[in-house]
Design a protein around this motif. Structure first.
Motif, PDB file in Angstrom:
ATOM      1  N   ALA A 166      59.330   3.924  63.209  1.00 57.54           N
ATOM      2  CA  ALA A 166      58.457   2.755  63.093  1.00 57.54           C
ATOM      3  C   ALA A 166      57.997   2.539  61.656  1.00 57.54           C
ATOM      4  N   CYS A 167      57.693   3.637  60.957  1.00 58.23           N
ATOM      5  CA  CYS A 167      57.227   3.509  59.580  1.00 58.23           C
ATOM      6  C   CYS A 167      57.268   4.855  58.866  1.00 58.23           C
ATOM      7  N   PHE A 168      57.162   4.772  57.555  1.00 56.73           N
ATOM      8  CA  PHE A 168      57.032   5.948  56.697  1.00 56.73           C
ATOM      9  C   PHE A 168      55.691   5.827  55.975  1.00 56.73           C
ATOM     10  N   MET A 169      54.980   6.936  55.851  1.00 55.60           N
ATOM     11  CA  MET A 169      53.695   6.911  55.159  1.00 55.60           C
ATOM     12  C   MET A 169      53.535   8.133  54.278  1.00 55.60           C
ATOM     13  N   LYS A 170      52.816   7.942  53.204  1.00 53.32           N
ATOM     14  CA  LYS A 170      52.549   9.044  52.286  1.00 53.32           C
ATOM     15  C   LYS A 170      51.059   9.361  52.302  1.00 53.32           C
ATOM     16  N   ASP A 171      50.747  10.608  52.599  1.00 52.23           N
ATOM     17  CA  ASP A 171      49.370  11.113  52.557  1.00 52.23           C
ATOM     18  C   ASP A 171      49.445  12.514  51.973  1.00 52.23           C
ATOM     19  N   THR A 172      49.525  12.574  50.664  1.00 54.11           N
ATOM     20  CA  THR A 172      49.807  13.800  49.910  1.00 54.11           C
ATOM     21  C   THR A 172      51.273  14.202  50.079  1.00 54.11           C
ATOM     22  N   ILE A 173      51.724  14.370  51.339  1.00 49.90           N
ATOM     23  CA  ILE A 173      53.137  14.601  51.608  1.00 49.90           C
ATOM     24  C   ILE A 173      53.674  13.395  52.381  1.00 49.90           C
ATOM     25  N   LEU A 174      54.988  13.350  52.590  1.00 43.23           N
ATOM     26  CA  LEU A 174      55.616  12.204  53.240  1.00 43.23           C
ATOM     27  C   LEU A 174      55.843  12.457  54.729  1.00 43.23           C
ATOM     28  N   PHE A 175      55.524  11.446  55.541  1.00 44.17           N
ATOM     29  CA  PHE A 175      55.694  11.517  56.987  1.00 44.17           C
ATOM     30  C   PHE A 175      56.514  10.329  57.461  1.00 44.17           C
ATOM     31  N   LEU A 176      57.200  10.525  58.581  1.00 43.82           N
ATOM     32  CA  LEU A 176      57.750   9.390  59.309  1.00 43.82           C
ATOM     33  C   LEU A 176      57.084   9.350  60.681  1.00 43.82           C
ATOM     34  N   TYR A 177      56.911   8.146  61.200  1.00 45.38           N
ATOM     35  CA  TYR A 177      56.305   7.942  62.513  1.00 45.38           C
ATOM     36  C   TYR A 177      57.317   7.247  63.414  1.00 45.38           C
ATOM     37  N   THR A 178      57.509   7.763  64.604  1.00 44.71           N
ATOM     38  CA  THR A 178      58.436   7.145  65.546  1.00 44.71           C
ATOM     39  C   THR A 178      57.688   6.091  66.363  1.00 44.71           C
ATOM     40  N   PHE A 179      58.454   5.297  67.100  1.00 49.00           N
ATOM     41  CA  PHE A 179      57.844   4.277  67.949  1.00 49.00           C
ATOM     42  C   PHE A 179      57.031   4.912  69.074  1.00 49.00           C
ATOM     43  N   LYS A 180      57.271   6.197  69.349  1.00 49.40           N
ATOM     44  CA  LYS A 180      56.497   6.901  70.375  1.00 49.40           C
ATOM     45  C   LYS A 180      55.180   7.444  69.821  1.00 49.40           C
ATOM     46  N   GLY A 181      54.965   7.274  68.518  1.00 46.56           N
ATOM     47  CA  GLY A 181      53.741   7.763  67.911  1.00 46.56           C
ATOM     48  C   GLY A 181      53.840   9.167  67.362  1.00 46.56           C
ATOM     49  N   GLU A 182      55.030   9.743  67.376  1.00 48.94           N
ATOM     50  CA  GLU A 182      55.226  11.098  66.852  1.00 48.94           C
ATOM     51  C   GLU A 182      55.222  11.058  65.317  1.00 48.94           C
ATOM     52  N   ARG A 183      54.637  12.089  64.724  1.00 49.41           N
ATOM     53  CA  ARG A 183      54.593  12.187  63.273  1.00 49.41           C
ATOM     54  C   ARG A 183      55.354  13.431  62.823  1.00 49.41           C
ATOM     55  N   HIS A 184      56.244  13.257  61.860  1.00 47.02           N
ATOM     56  CA  HIS A 184      57.053  14.368  61.368  1.00 47.02           C
ATOM     57  C   HIS A 184      57.046  14.399  59.843  1.00 47.02           C
ATOM     58  N   VAL A 185      57.037  15.596  59.299  1.00 42.62           N
ATOM     59  CA  VAL A 185      57.148  15.786  57.850  1.00 42.62           C
ATOM     60  C   VAL A 185      58.613  15.631  57.457  1.00 42.62           C
ATOM     61  N   ILE A 186      58.855  14.929  56.340  1.00 38.47           N
ATOM     62  CA  ILE A 186      60.220  14.780  55.843  1.00 38.47           C
ATOM     63  C   ILE A 186      60.307  15.339  54.427  1.00 38.47           C
ATOM     64  N   ASP A 187      61.459  15.850  54.112  1.00 36.03           N
ATOM     65  CA  ASP A 187      61.649  16.554  52.848  1.00 36.03           C
ATOM     66  C   ASP A 187      62.135  15.600  51.756  1.00 36.03           C
ATOM     67  N   PHE A 188      61.236  14.700  51.332  1.00 37.00           N
ATOM     68  CA  PHE A 188      61.519  13.791  50.232  1.00 37.00           C
ATOM     69  C   PHE A 188      60.372  13.860  49.236  1.00 37.00           C
ATOM     70  N   THR A 189      60.664  13.509  47.993  1.00 30.41           N
ATOM     71  CA  THR A 189      59.644  13.592  46.946  1.00 30.41           C
ATOM     72  C   THR A 189      58.862  12.304  46.789  1.00 30.41           C
ATOM     73  N   THR A 190      59.559  11.162  46.853  1.00 34.31           N
ATOM     74  CA  THR A 190      58.901   9.873  46.620  1.00 34.31           C
ATOM     75  C   THR A 190      59.298   8.854  47.678  1.00 34.31           C
ATOM     76  N   MET A 191      58.466   7.813  47.792  1.00 37.17           N
ATOM     77  CA  MET A 191      58.775   6.708  48.692  1.00 37.17           C
ATOM     78  C   MET A 191      59.953   5.894  48.161  1.00 37.17           C
ATOM     79  N   ASP A 192      60.143   5.886  46.860  1.00 37.57           N
ATOM     80  CA  ASP A 192      61.260   5.150  46.266  1.00 37.57           C
ATOM     81  C   ASP A 192      62.596   5.686  46.775  1.00 37.57           C
ATOM     82  N   GLU A 193      62.693   7.010  46.898  1.00 34.57           N
ATOM     83  CA  GLU A 193      63.920   7.634  47.397  1.00 34.57           C
ATOM     84  C   GLU A 193      64.225   7.157  48.815  1.00 34.57           C
ATOM     85  N   ILE A 194      63.184   7.118  49.647  1.00 37.78           N
ATOM     86  CA  ILE A 194      63.351   6.705  51.032  1.00 37.78           C
ATOM     87  C   ILE A 194      63.743   5.234  51.108  1.00 37.78           C
ATOM     88  N   GLU A 195      63.076   4.407  50.317  1.00 32.67           N
ATOM     89  CA  GLU A 195      63.313   2.962  50.348  1.00 32.67           C
ATOM     90  C   GLU A 195      64.775   2.620  50.074  1.00 32.67           C
TER      91      GLU A 195
END
Length: 256
Positions: A166-195
């Motif tokens: 559903a979305c990616f968010m940065k709060d000190t570290i980077l997370f992805l959120y699924t449509f089910k509301g699950e939050r997972h840590v992802i191993d990326f350094t910046t939002m630019d890389e993900i974009e």
């Protein structure tokens, strides 16, 4: 060198002109244009400058529309309040992309880069065309975009399909959120890389801390100063702010 500035905010234009004079006293700003319309009219009547400084988001359109009306052959340095797709492309192709407020050392490097291109006669109109195409038309091949992300879950590494994010968010570290509301840590350094790994037709960089999937948007609320707030669907129940500068591009993206 002769320079032209296309910038719809008078104070920003004045500051940029002053900085140009400070870092490169041999560059003369011969014209400051405050709108897309005035820029089109000016370039139809005058010889092109040695270097062109252009804001991307103007009050009556985007600066790329100038290229559609006028055959721009001079080097261009884009200036903007936000970062977008293909910043790296501008860097490697010798045309710079400066974030506001413009940093003087970066401005000097951009001018020196254009000076070198002019002196060595290596700047070609086709380079500018290809660069603008890369900026305004990201790759459409589905194979070019990441289909899944690996996340850490209960001491395991599991895949999450991009279509389920559903979305990616940065709060000190980077997370992805699924449509089910699950939050997972992802191993990326910046939002630019993900974009750069996401299909821009489906995902939008709402701000520096978040990227949103169009399918996750419940609604949009207009705020003061032309800012927008994205309301995400249940079970996320989150809100993402979009600045006044990015609001026009978001509306165009969401309506497409």
């Amino acid at each position: 060198m002769k320079a032209v500035i296309v910038e719809d905010e008078s104070l920003v234009a004045k500051e940029l002109k002053s900085k140009i004079s400070f870092v490169a006293d041999d560059v003369e700003v011969i014209e400051v244009l405050s709108s897309l319309e005035s820029a089109i009219n000016w370039f139809k009547l005058h010889d092109q400058p040695d270097i062109l400084f252009m804001d991307i988001q103007l009050g009556d359109g985007i600066s790329f529309d100038l290229i559609e009306h006028v055959n721009i052959t001079c080097p261009v340095v884009f200036t903007t309040a936000y970062d977008e797709y293909a910043i790296r492309a501008f860097k490697v192709n010798g045309i710079d992309y400066l974030l506001k407020p413009v940093d003087e050392p970066e401005l000097k490097r951009a001018i020196d880069k254009c000076r070198t291109l002019i002196e060595k006669n290596k700047y070609m109109q086709t380079d500018l065309r290809q660069l603008l195409d890369a900026f305004t038309n990201p790759p459409t091949s589905k194979a070019a975009y990441k289909k899944k992300f690996i996340v850490n879950f209960r001491s395991q590494m599991i895949p999450v399909n991009t279509e389920d994010i559903a979305c990616f968010m940065k709060d000190t570290i980077l997370f992805l959120y699924t449509f089910k509301g699950e939050r997972h840590v992802i191993d990326f350094t910046t939002m630019d890389e993900i974009e750069e790994l996401l299909d821009p037709a489906k995902f939008f960089r709402a701000n520096r801390q978040s990227i949103v999937n169009s399918e996750a948007i419940q609604g949009i609320r207009s705020n003061e100063n032309q800012k927008l707030t994205i309301l995400l669907k249940y079970p996320l129940k989150s809100e993402l702010d979009i600045s006044r500068e990015k609001a026009p591009s978001f509306k165009k993206w969401f309506d497409s």
